[in-house]
Write an enzyme that holds these catalytic residues in place. Sequence first.
Site, PDB file in Angstrom:
ATOM      1  N   ASN A 152      -3.681  -4.152  -2.770  1.00 48.53           N
ATOM      2  CA  ASN A 152      -3.949  -2.730  -2.702  1.00 48.53           C
ATOM      3  C   ASN A 152      -3.213  -1.919  -3.750  1.00 48.53           C
ATOM      4  OD1 ASN A 152      -1.424  -2.828  -1.750  1.00 48.53           O
ATOM      5  ND2 ASN A 152      -1.860  -1.988   0.254  1.00 48.53           N
ATOM      6  N   ARG A 290       7.977   4.243   0.898  1.00 47.51           N
ATOM      7  CA  ARG A 290       8.411   4.188   2.297  1.00 47.51           C
ATOM      8  C   ARG A 290       9.124   5.488   2.633  1.00 47.51           C
ATOM      9  NH1 ARG A 290       5.239   0.997   2.684  1.00 47.51           N
ATOM     10  NH2 ARG A 290       5.290  -1.120   3.515  1.00 47.51           N
ATOM     11  N   GLN A 319       6.776   5.233  11.872  1.00 47.79           N
ATOM     12  CA  GLN A 319       5.319   5.294  11.879  1.00 47.79           C
ATOM     13  C   GLN A 319       4.808   4.658  13.155  1.00 47.79           C
ATOM     14  OE1 GLN A 319       4.489   5.188   7.087  1.00 47.79           O
ATOM     15  NE2 GLN A 319       3.487   3.705   8.354  1.00 47.79           N
ATOM     16  N   HIS A 338      -0.404   7.055   7.023  1.00 42.57           N
ATOM     17  CA  HIS A 338      -0.293   5.942   6.073  1.00 42.57           C
ATOM     18  C   HIS A 338      -1.656   5.299   5.819  1.00 42.57           C
ATOM     19  CE1 HIS A 338       2.456   2.352   4.763  1.00 42.57           C
ATOM     20  NE2 HIS A 338       1.576   2.692   3.851  1.00 42.57           N
TER      21      HIS A 338
END
Lengths: 384, 384
Positions: A152, A290, A319, A338
């Site tokens: 990704n 992050r 998260q 996210h």
Amino acid sequence: MAMKRATASVIRTVWGSGVVEPLPISRSLHASPGSKKIVGVFYKGNEYASSNPNFVGCVENALGISQWLESQGHQYIVTDDKEGPNCELEKHIPDLHVLISTPFHPAYVTAERIKKAKNLQLLLTARIGSDHIDLQAAADTGVTVAEVTGCNVVSVAEDELMRILILVRNFLPGYHQVINGDWKVAGISHRAYDLEGKTVGTVGAGRIGKLLLQRLKPFNCNLLYHDRLKMELEMEAQTGAKFEEDLDVMLPKCDVIVINMPLTEKTRGMFDKERIAKLKKGVLILNNARGAIMDTEAVVEACSSGQIGGYSGDVWHPQPAPKDHPWRGMPNQAMTPHVSGTTIDAQLRYAAGTKDMLDRYFKGEEFPAQNYIVKEGKIASQYL
Amino acid sequence: MAMKRATASVIRTVWGSGVVEPLPISRSLHASPGSKKIVGVFYKGNEYASSNPNFVGCVENALGISQWLESQGHQYIVTDDKEGPNCELEKHIPDLHVLISTPFHPAYVTAERIKKAKNLQLLLTARIGSDHIDLQAAADTGVTVAEVTGCNVVSVAEDELMRILILVRNFLPGYHQVINGDWKVAGISHRAYDLEGKTVGTVGAGRIGKLLLQRLKPFNCNLLYHDRLKMELEMEAQTGAKFEEDLDVMLPKCDVIVINMPLTEKTRGMFDKERIAKLKKGVLILNNARGAIMDTEAVVEACSSGQIGGYSGDVWHPQPAPKDHPWRGMPNQAMTPHVSGTTIDAQLRYAAGTKDMLDRYFKGEEFPAQNYIVKEGKIASQYL
């Protein structure tokens, strides 16, 4: 590769028909023979699960590998229920062999869970970013950790460029005017800029950072990067980016700072009040790496005072972000949950990469070298 | 250049010291000598006017040229009040010599206003895009129309790329989740894509279109363009964009369509129900050109049915968009008020370009050739 509690067994792989000598390196089988119990933790698709046949990243579609796994006699359990002592994941910890997780909806793999998981051999991160796993505990017990490295990077680099433009060009106040029935150009344009000519620095120039620099190149910015190592000369020439050995010398030069490094004990909280105070007044900060790299409260204060002119990213700590996470309401934020690495294109890539690693695991074959995060008790250098 | 009601006067310009022959083309002075009345119509800065010394595009800061004009004995009136028979602009129409306007907050210069403006010599658009002026009426009465060509092409091209990414990557649903206290990744990712590998077509590949194609190049898309003419081979090679002679052959190939052409009688309403129906299902459309190129209702219907998967842009018809403009509430829009070309960087460029043309006008010098929209009764080809 030594696998925890795996039946010791050495195979010789013949690479192509012309090879007659056994290979000099012996390989352990990843998996003992027989049926494996594999657990996948993904986010729920709900009403969207059936909306797109390529939406493989959700629980319901389970990376599109259910049939393939079951046809081989393996057990495949998927869930989004990952927190607390009574969650679905917890029930399977004692006897699972493989846990597949993602950073979008992270199954936190603590030392305690690893200790409890007597059959655990393999932790697969169906993407990049394994800081939700206690890597030292995995290393100490011989568990292998691997990611779908590269799956990704394009998605995240594109997303970073989008967010840079959203902040530099002050997009969101205009959008809010539209939905609120307003039309006040001055409320947008008094702090909207072109990206051209601005100084953009990336903290970390690994795969994502390099792709970002390539995409920034035609915008005629002043590009800087800080990393442990200088990048290849060809890439420097191609992007025109200049190496900055000292992070704290680079940062105050930047109109836009992009954070592109993993979360480690060294990077945790590194953007604290003191460091933020030394940045250019009104600096724009982009963090798809992050959330815990930032000091949460320091970011809120600096966005409120104007020291940070805009903050965007899709990573939070923790998260999912709680409803009252202070970044939700701070001024000049352009945040999302996210998602940058979970586009449909990325989902197809990380589903394919996960399937490939499972297949190699069943066959006792090595993974692509760059995928290993913990192998034979050693943690990959980027996490040290 | 013949100027309406200007004193006829011929000058010879010596281009460099080596030129001894008079130039073959005689030039008229733009302006008669003496004090001129100049009116500028801009948007109001209000509380933002003093927030940024470079925020020159608002009424209060008036392109930063008030002192310069007044020191030369000219009268300079600025206002944002431009509509209706009793507005401030209307009061000055009968005796102004120069009207400066912008497309963000357009002073509509109708045939009627031109007829009433007995002293009018020059209509300056402090930016690009003069469709708010009745160009034929200007041509018929010998009024000169000029733009600051090129002043904001970079701004608009950057803005287009931002909007393409916002639509392709489905940014806004994620942002809404953040401000609403939600976290539902699936609600975003089921229709979020990478730009890489997608087919992007620009309708029009003039200055902005070319800058966009250059910026799209590193994204590894399939780039197409339609224009009256094929672009230079070098630019085609540099961007990798393929020429499509027939617009209606190109459009159905596109995942993303970008509109980059002026509003003319030919392009008005060209994206109507019928043409939209022939596009790829879920196509993303980006229009920073002019709102009236779209059939307003057809866009609303197609966004509602999903035929258009996302629509973004900063242009509306009319402008300012009324509170109940149907695009404000339609699904999957990423609209803003008209701002893409009025970043601080662009404001500084169009203020400088306007000042330069006024200076040339006072001195009886020609403008840069590409700035003319109506000159000596002829309308520039892009507006025909």
